[in-house]
Design a protein around this motif. Structure first.
Motif, short mmCIF file in Angstrom:
data_model
loop_
_atom_site.label_atom_id
_atom_site.label_comp_id
_atom_site.label_asym_id
_atom_site.label_seq_id
_atom_site.Cartn_x
_atom_site.Cartn_y
_atom_site.Cartn_z
N ALA A 248 -3.60 9.05 -4.14
CA ALA A 248 -3.01 8.74 -2.83
C ALA A 248 -3.69 7.54 -2.20
O ALA A 248 -3.04 6.68 -1.58
N PHE A 249 -5.00 7.43 -2.38
CA PHE A 249 -5.76 6.31 -1.83
C PHE A 249 -5.34 5.00 -2.50
O PHE A 249 -5.11 3.99 -1.83
N THR A 250 -5.23 5.00 -3.82
CA THR A 250 -4.85 3.77 -4.53
C THR A 250 -3.43 3.35 -4.18
O THR A 250 -3.13 2.16 -4.13
N THR A 251 -2.56 4.32 -3.92
CA THR A 251 -1.19 4.00 -3.52
C THR A 251 -1.17 3.39 -2.13
O THR A 251 -0.51 2.37 -1.89
N LEU A 252 -1.87 4.01 -1.20
CA LEU A 252 -1.90 3.51 0.19
C LEU A 252 -2.43 2.08 0.25
O LEU A 252 -1.87 1.22 0.94
N PHE A 253 -3.52 1.82 -0.48
CA PHE A 253 -4.18 0.52 -0.37
C PHE A 253 -3.76 -0.47 -1.46
O PHE A 253 -4.41 -1.51 -1.64
N ASP A 254 -2.68 -0.16 -2.15
CA ASP A 254 -2.12 -1.10 -3.14
C ASP A 254 -3.15 -1.55 -4.18
O ASP A 254 -3.23 -2.74 -4.51
N ILE A 255 -3.93 -0.62 -4.69
CA ILE A 255 -4.90 -0.95 -5.73
C ILE A 255 -4.16 -1.13 -7.05
O ILE A 255 -3.45 -0.22 -7.48
#
Length: 377
Positions: A177-184
Motif C-alpha cells: 500500500a505504501f509503494t502504491t501511494l508513493f509511486d515507488i
C-alpha cells in the motif's frame, strides 16, 4: 475549485489525557478529538500548529492530504528504533527524518499527486501506517528503502544504505500500500532483490521479544521506572519498554552496503521481469473475466425465455429507461446465443421483437447496432 486540506493524527501506544485534549482543542475548535485521535478538515485557512510538533508531542502516526496534490505520511518511533545509518534516506521533497532525545519522526512526502483521494481512503491508510510502524519497531526496515530506491535511477550521488537481506520479493500488505501511494517504481525494488541474490548482506535482526525476554533485558532501575509509570499513569505501553530496551543496545556496525552503482547493473533485468509479470497478471485477469462472463452467458442461455419476456416487458414501459434496459437485455441475449453458436435462432426471435415494437422509434434507434450485426449474419 476551493482548497481542501485533511489532517488526521492518531495515538497507537498511548492515549490523550484530558489536559492534552484541552491543548489540542485550543489549536482547533472544529477538530474531531477523541482519546486517541485528532482529525480536522479545512476548505480555507490552515491548521494553527506545526504538524511535526503535534506528532512529536502527542501522536504516533499521521496522514495529511490536499486537493492540490500533496500527501504526507507521519510515523513516530521511540529514539533508537531506526539505526543512524538509515538517516541517509533524508531528502528534500521525499523524506524528512527528525529526532530528539525521546523520539524519531519520519515524514514521507508526495508532491503533485492528482489521483482521486477522499477522507475514507485516508482514514483506511492509517491502518497501514500502524502496521508499518510495528514493522519498524520489530526490526523490519524495508519501508526505509523505498524512497531511496525511487531516486536511485536518477541520482548517482545518493548516500549508500546498509544492505540487509530482507525479502523484497514478498512485501507485506502495508508495504505494498505504501509503494502504491508513493509511486515507488516496482523495478527499483526488484533490482534490490536481485542484488541481494548476488552479494553478501547482513542478516535481519528482528527485535520481537517475549515478555520474559523484555523483562530480562531491563535493569532494576528501569524496572522501577516502569513501575513508577504504572502507578502514575495507570498503564504501561509497549513503546515505553522498547525505548528502555534500546538504551542498552550497542549500535550496529554495518559493513555491507547498497549503492546506486551496485544497483544499476540489475535495472534492465528487473524492468524485464516486472514487465513480464505484469503482462502475465493482465492475461490472468482477462482469462478470469472471460470465464466469469461465459458462466454468466451460459446461465442467460439456459433461462433465455425469461430474458426475452423481460425485454418485451421493458419495451412495453414506453420510456427511456425501459428502452435502455431492453436494449441491454437483447445485447446480452445475443452474446449468449453466439456463445452457444445459435445466432440464427437469436435472429428469428429478434426479428419478432422488432416487428412487435417497430412503432417505438426511440427503441429501434437504440437497437440499430444490433440490427446491423443481424444483417451481416
Amino acid at each position: 475549485m476551493s482548497e481542501y486540506q485533511y489532517y488526521r493524527f492518531e495515538c497507537v501506544n498511548s492515549s490523550l489525557s484530558v489536559p492534552q485534549r484541552n491543548r489540542l482543542r485550543n489549536i482547533s475548535s472544529r477538530a474531531e478529538i477523541t482519546s486517541h485521535s485528532f482529525c480536522v478538515q479545512y476548505h480555507y485557512g490552515d491548521l494553527s500548529a506545526d504538524p511535526e510538533a503535534l506528532m512529536m508531542d502527542f501522536f504516533d502516526i499521521g496522514f495529511y492530504y490536499t486537493n492540490w496534490g500533496q500527501v504526507n505520511a507521519y510515523l513516530k518511533l521511540p529514539a533508537g528504533t531506526i539505526p543512524s545509518d538509515f538517516k541517509a534516506i533524508n531528502a528534500d521533497f521525499y523524506v524528512s527524518f527528525v529526532e530528539n532525545k525521546q523520539n524519531q519522526l519520519l515524514i514521507f512526502t508526495l508532491e503533485d499527486d492528482y489521483r482521486y483521494r477522499d477522507d475514507e481512503s485516508a482514514e483506511s491508510f492509517m491502518l497501514h501506517l500502524v502496521a508499518l510502524r510495528t514493522e519498524l519497531l520489530t526490526g523490519d526496515y524495508r519501508a526505509l528503502y523505498f524512497h531511496w530506491l525511487s531516486q536511485a535511477n536518477d541520482d548517482m550521488a545518493l548516500e549508500p544504505l546498509p544492505l540487509i537481506a530482507f525479502d523484497f520479493q514478498q512485501l507485506t500488505q502495508a508495504q505494498l500500500a505504501f509503494t502504491t501511494l508513493f509511486d515507488i517504481p516496482l523495478p527499483s525494488i526488484r533490482a534490490l532483490h536481485l542484488l541481494l541474490q548476488s552479494m553478501p548482506a547482513h542478516v535481519p535482526q528482528p527485535t520481537v521479544l517475549t515478555a520474559q525476554q523484555q523483562v530480562a533485558k531491563l535493569t532494576d532501575a528501569e524496572k522501577d521506572a516502569l513501575l513508577c509509570c504504572l502507578f502514575d499513569e495507570g498503564k504501561i505501553f509497549t513503546a515505553d519498554a522498547y525505548a528502555l530496551l534500546r538504551t542498552q543496545e550497542t549500535p550496529i556496525e554495518y559493513s555491507d552496503w547498497v549503492t546506486v552503482a551496485s544497483l544499476h547493473p540489475f535495472w534492465h533485468v528487473a524492468e524485464k521481469e516486472v514487465m513480464q509479470e505484469e503482462r502475465m497478471a493482465e492475461a490472468e485477469r482477462l482469462a478470469r473475466e472471460t470465464l466469469l462472463r461465459n458462466e454468466h452467458l451460459e446461465a442467460v442461455y439456459k433461462a433465455h425465455q425469461s430474458h426475452w419476456d423481460s425485454a418485451f416487458e421493458e419495451a412495453a414501459r414506453g420510456c427511456a429507461s425501459g428502452y435502455d434496459n431492453a436494449s441491454r437485455t437483447l445485447q446480452v441475449l445475443f452474446d449468449a446465443y453466439q456463445l452457444k453458436q445459435s445466432s440464427s435462432e437469436f435472429k428469428q426471435n429478434f426479428d419478432v421483437f422488432i416487428s412487435k415494437n417497430k412503432q417505438r422509434k426511440a427503441l429501434i434507434k437504440r437497437l440499430e447496432p444490433l440490427q446491423k450485426i443481424m444483417l451481416s449474419l
